[in-house]
Write a protein that holds these residues in place. Structure first.
Motif, PDB file in Angstrom:
ATOM      1  N   PRO A   1     -11.217  -6.854   3.202  1.00 37.97           N
ATOM      2  CA  PRO A   1     -10.990  -5.850   2.160  1.00 37.97           C
ATOM      3  C   PRO A   1      -9.656  -6.081   1.458  1.00 37.97           C
ATOM      4  O   PRO A   1      -8.717  -6.641   2.029  1.00 37.97           O
ATOM      5  CB  PRO A   1     -10.989  -4.534   2.943  1.00 37.97           C
ATOM      6  CG  PRO A   1     -10.557  -4.920   4.324  1.00 37.97           C
ATOM      7  CD  PRO A   1     -11.120  -6.290   4.557  1.00 37.97           C
ATOM      8  N   ASP A   2      -9.585  -5.651   0.205  1.00 33.70           N
ATOM      9  CA  ASP A   2      -8.344  -5.760  -0.551  1.00 33.70           C
ATOM     10  C   ASP A   2      -7.327  -4.756  -0.014  1.00 33.70           C
ATOM     11  O   ASP A   2      -7.686  -3.643   0.385  1.00 33.70           O
ATOM     12  CB  ASP A   2      -8.599  -5.478  -2.034  1.00 33.70           C
ATOM     13  CG  ASP A   2      -9.467  -6.557  -2.676  1.00 33.70           C
ATOM     14  OD1 ASP A   2      -9.430  -7.699  -2.167  1.00 33.70           O
ATOM     15  OD2 ASP A   2     -10.177  -6.246  -3.654  1.00 33.70           O
ATOM     16  N   PRO A   3      -6.042  -5.135   0.010  1.00 32.99           N
ATOM     17  CA  PRO A   3      -5.023  -4.189   0.501  1.00 32.99           C
ATOM     18  C   PRO A   3      -4.899  -2.987  -0.423  1.00 32.99           C
ATOM     19  O   PRO A   3      -5.028  -3.095  -1.640  1.00 32.99           O
ATOM     20  CB  PRO A   3      -3.744  -5.030   0.507  1.00 32.99           C
ATOM     21  CG  PRO A   3      -3.992  -6.132  -0.471  1.00 32.99           C
ATOM     22  CD  PRO A   3      -5.458  -6.428  -0.393  1.00 32.99           C
ATOM     23  N   GLU A   4      -4.662  -1.849   0.183  1.00 33.77           N
ATOM     24  CA  GLU A   4      -4.480  -0.609  -0.582  1.00 33.77           C
ATOM     25  C   GLU A   4      -3.033  -0.514  -1.044  1.00 33.77           C
ATOM     26  O   GLU A   4      -2.102  -0.705  -0.262  1.00 33.77           O
ATOM     27  CB  GLU A   4      -4.827   0.595   0.293  1.00 33.77           C
ATOM     28  CG  GLU A   4      -4.652   1.934  -0.403  1.00 33.77           C
ATOM     29  CD  GLU A   4      -4.947   3.101   0.517  1.00 33.77           C
ATOM     30  OE1 GLU A   4      -4.669   4.243   0.122  1.00 33.77           O
ATOM     31  OE2 GLU A   4      -5.450   2.843   1.633  1.00 33.77           O
ATOM     32  N   ARG A   5      -2.836  -0.224  -2.305  1.00 31.16           N
ATOM     33  CA  ARG A   5      -1.488  -0.171  -2.861  1.00 31.16           C
ATOM     34  C   ARG A   5      -0.730   1.049  -2.331  1.00 31.16           C
ATOM     35  O   ARG A   5      -1.280   2.143  -2.228  1.00 31.16           O
ATOM     36  CB  ARG A   5      -1.540  -0.108  -4.383  1.00 31.16           C
ATOM     37  CG  ARG A   5      -0.151  -0.104  -5.025  1.00 31.16           C
ATOM     38  CD  ARG A   5      -0.230  -0.162  -6.526  1.00 31.16           C
ATOM     39  NE  ARG A   5       1.099  -0.105  -7.121  1.00 31.16           N
ATOM     40  CZ  ARG A   5       1.340  -0.124  -8.437  1.00 31.16           C
ATOM     41  NH1 ARG A   5       0.323  -0.218  -9.280  1.00 31.16           N
ATOM     42  NH2 ARG A   5       2.578  -0.070  -8.895  1.00 31.16           N
ATOM     43  N   ILE A   6       0.514   0.826  -1.972  1.00 34.26           N
ATOM     44  CA  ILE A   6       1.380   1.914  -1.504  1.00 34.26           C
ATOM     45  C   ILE A   6       2.087   2.508  -2.715  1.00 34.26           C
ATOM     46  O   ILE A   6       2.715   1.789  -3.493  1.00 34.26           O
ATOM     47  CB  ILE A   6       2.406   1.394  -0.480  1.00 34.26           C
ATOM     48  CG1 ILE A   6       1.684   0.786   0.721  1.00 34.26           C
ATOM     49  CG2 ILE A   6       3.332   2.507  -0.025  1.00 34.26           C
ATOM     50  CD1 ILE A   6       2.620   0.179   1.745  1.00 34.26           C
ATOM     51  N   ARG A   7       2.012   3.817  -2.856  1.00 34.28           N
ATOM     52  CA  ARG A   7       2.571   4.471  -4.029  1.00 34.28           C
ATOM     53  C   ARG A   7       3.488   5.620  -3.620  1.00 34.28           C
ATOM     54  O   ARG A   7       3.503   6.048  -2.475  1.00 34.28           O
ATOM     55  CB  ARG A   7       1.451   5.021  -4.929  1.00 34.28           C
ATOM     56  CG  ARG A   7       0.453   3.978  -5.414  1.00 34.28           C
ATOM     57  CD  ARG A   7      -0.664   4.623  -6.217  1.00 34.28           C
ATOM     58  NE  ARG A   7      -1.672   3.652  -6.640  1.00 34.28           N
ATOM     59  CZ  ARG A   7      -1.593   2.947  -7.763  1.00 34.28           C
ATOM     60  NH1 ARG A   7      -0.558   3.126  -8.585  1.00 34.28           N
ATOM     61  NH2 ARG A   7      -2.539   2.079  -8.084  1.00 34.28           N
TER      62      ARG A   7
ATOM     63  N   SER B   1       0.048  13.664   5.956  1.00 35.96           N
ATOM     64  CA  SER B   1       1.037  12.584   5.945  1.00 35.96           C
ATOM     65  C   SER B   1       2.409  13.136   6.319  1.00 35.96           C
ATOM     66  O   SER B   1       2.634  14.345   6.323  1.00 35.96           O
ATOM     67  CB  SER B   1       1.089  11.932   4.561  1.00 35.96           C
ATOM     68  OG  SER B   1       1.477  12.884   3.576  1.00 35.96           O
TER      69      SER B   1
END
Length: 537
Positions: free
Chosen positions: A124-130, A233
């Motif tokens: 899977p593509d990495p999830e962007r950290i925002r 979170s």
């Protein structure tokens, strides 16, 4: 100085501690053809990338600026007045800057390689950290530029436990409130800086970009607070107790609770996050024994507090066996410091001083008790002297416990809390001090036969002393040693020793009703017989 440079100076002076990475880089300067620009290792003072003050370079709360700025853009009135004033002339970072009407883009330097995980082609593509998480990533990578080292020390927690219990029992009976282990440990860490002032040194750039050292007169203590968001979170905030080294323990306690309350209620203000030099983090609250936290740029040191527990090899043992052997709980303290301005010996000496204070050296607990207005002397550190294999030693201590109990029945009123004005310092009568009878804090968890509180039974010495002090040493002093009749003395003991102090709500209402009636009658007498001598109720 350009407009953007002037903005940097004024804003950092207003809230230096929270800008950090959110501050704008200086404008690039265009030089005429044929001239030689200044060397890169000696930039002019006005064009330095960052202010040299340590607080202005702190990265701990930089993410908060961005988050609050987004809220400000959406609805300025939703923020407090302090944030509105802060963002009135705030401008986020820009890709380029303007000089003499032309845009100049600084020459890009090659970025250092980052430690990243390889992404499988079929995975899977990495999830962007925002957002906040992205700012934390940036802060952690920035912290890698600070050369650090860490000192570690284990400290016995027995005396800390005993004196904290005395403090909280008194607060529970009087004005309420509670003192935590972190309050006492943090205050000891603040006091220890007086002995090792190098622990508040911070690294800075001197003239011509040379390394420099700042020695502040006082310092702020940052508190790393973990916040759980609505979505589950977690976020880290680091409010600051200003001038922590100038406060008494009561003032420190109030300041500590004030910043924590504002964080919990989300009543944030820019001034809460500025001025931090040393930071305290307490991963021990979730059971972590030993932690080496990251030191952010602009900080002198970050102190870690581990969990208070028995050593791992004893955690499966019976508590009665541990008490018999004199095995107590320990706490692991760490000091991660900027090795450019603080040396390993200084950090080691600092933790040694914290160790000494937590064992009561130089009147540490006396100062705490006095600041809170406790009318008692604190418990003292003493090594255990019990021979667990000697029946004679055990019988001797059993006899001494009986003598100590008798002394409280005869002379307990001498240390009762009968001085509300605190005109005299508290003084422990020698015969009421367990150490006078050869007992120590290590005997508090050991069981002894006693008739305190009623019938003969086995009780821990700490519980025996609790019953005796509640009966004879609180706000009512009871003296009946002169009574000769054994039955009368036994009756008095039954009425005061081990009596339940909890008053049912219906009895509390009845007492309040009687007090109101007495006050009304007192007012009637004062009105009816003005100027007459009488006894007040």
């Amino acid at each position: 100085m350009t407009t953007s440079d002037r903005w940097d100076v004024t804003q950092s002076a207003r809230v230096p501690g929270i800008l950090g990475a959110a501050r704008r880089a200086p404008a690039a300067t265009a030089y005429p053809v044929g001239t030689v620009p200044p060397a890169q290792d000696s930039p002019p003072m006005a064009n330095r990338p960052q202010d040299s003050s340590p607080s202005s370079r702190s990265e701990l709360n930089a993410w908060l600026v961005e988050e609050m700025y987004e809220q400000y853009r959406e609805d300025p009135d939703a923020l407090s007045k302090g944030w509105q004033e802060f963002f009135a002339d705030y401008r986020p970072d820009e890709a380029g800057s303007t000089t003499n009407g032309s845009t100049v883009t600084p020459e890009a330097s090659p970025a250092p390689r980052k430690a990243v995980a390889a992404v499988p082609e079929d995975g899977p593509d990495p999830e962007r950290i925002r957002g906040v998480a992205a700012r934390i990533v940036e802060n952690m990578e920035t912290s890698l530029g600070v050369p650090t080292a860490t000192s570690v020390r284990d400290v016995p927690a027995k005396l800390l436990e005993v004196n904290r219990r005395i403090i909280n029992n008194y607060l529970r009976r009087t004005r309420g409130g509670k003192v935590s282990f972190t309050h006492l440990i943090a205050y000891a860490m603040v006091k220890a800086v007086e002995t090792v002032p190098a622990m508040k040194n911070t690294f800075a750039e001197a003239e011509e970009g040379k390394p420099g050292l700042l020695r502040p007169e006082s310092f702020g203590l940052g508190l790393a607070v973990d916040i759980e968001n609505d979505d589950g979170s977690r976020t880290l905030m680091v409010p600051v107790i200003k001038d922590a080294d100038t406060l008494s323990f009561e003032g420190f306690l109030r300041a500590y609770e004030d910043v924590i309350r504002k964080i919990r209620l989300k009543k944030l203000d820019p001034a809460m996050f500025s001025g931090g030099t040393i930071t305290l983090t307490n991963p021990g609250t979730i059971g972590t024994v030993h932690s080496v936290p990251r030191l952010m740029s602009g900080q002198a040191a970050i102190l870690g507090v581990g969990a208070i527990n028995y050593p791992a090899e004893y955690q499966a043992a019976d508590t009665r066996t541990l008490a018999k052997l004199g095995v107590g709980k320990v706490i692991t303290l760490t000091s991660t410091y900027d090795h450019r301005v603080i040396q390993g010996a200084e950090s080691g000496m600092y933790l040694s001083r914290v160790h000494e204070l937590l064992l009561g050296k130089d009147g540490f607990y006396d100062e705490v008790f006095s600041s809170l207005g406790l009318p008692y002397e604190p418990a003292r550190w003493r090594t255990d002297s019990t021979d667990v294999d000697s029946q004679t030693d055990l019988l001797s201590k059993q006899m001494k416990v009986g003598q100590l109990a008798n002394m409280y029945r005869v002379r307990g009123h001498l240390i009762a809390d009968l001085d509300p004005l605190r005109q005299r310092p508290p003084e422990m009568h020698p015969e009421l001090d367990p150490t006078y009878h050869g007992l120590s804090i290590w005997d508090l968890d050991r069981d002894f036969l006693t008739d305190v509180g009623g019938s003969t039974q086995k009780m821990a010495l700490g519980d025996i002393l609790g019953v005796l002090r509640d009966a004879y040493c609180r706000t009512i002093g009871i003296e009946y040693g002169h009574v000769l009749d054994p039955e009368e003395k036994a009756w008095i003991r039954e009425q005061v020793e081990g009596v339940d102090e909890d008053v049912p709500p219906e009895d509390q209402l009845w007492i309040l009703e009687r007090l109101n009636a007495a006050e009304a009658f007192e007012s009637f007498l004062h009105t009816k017989y003005v100027g007459q001598k009488r006894f007040g109720l």
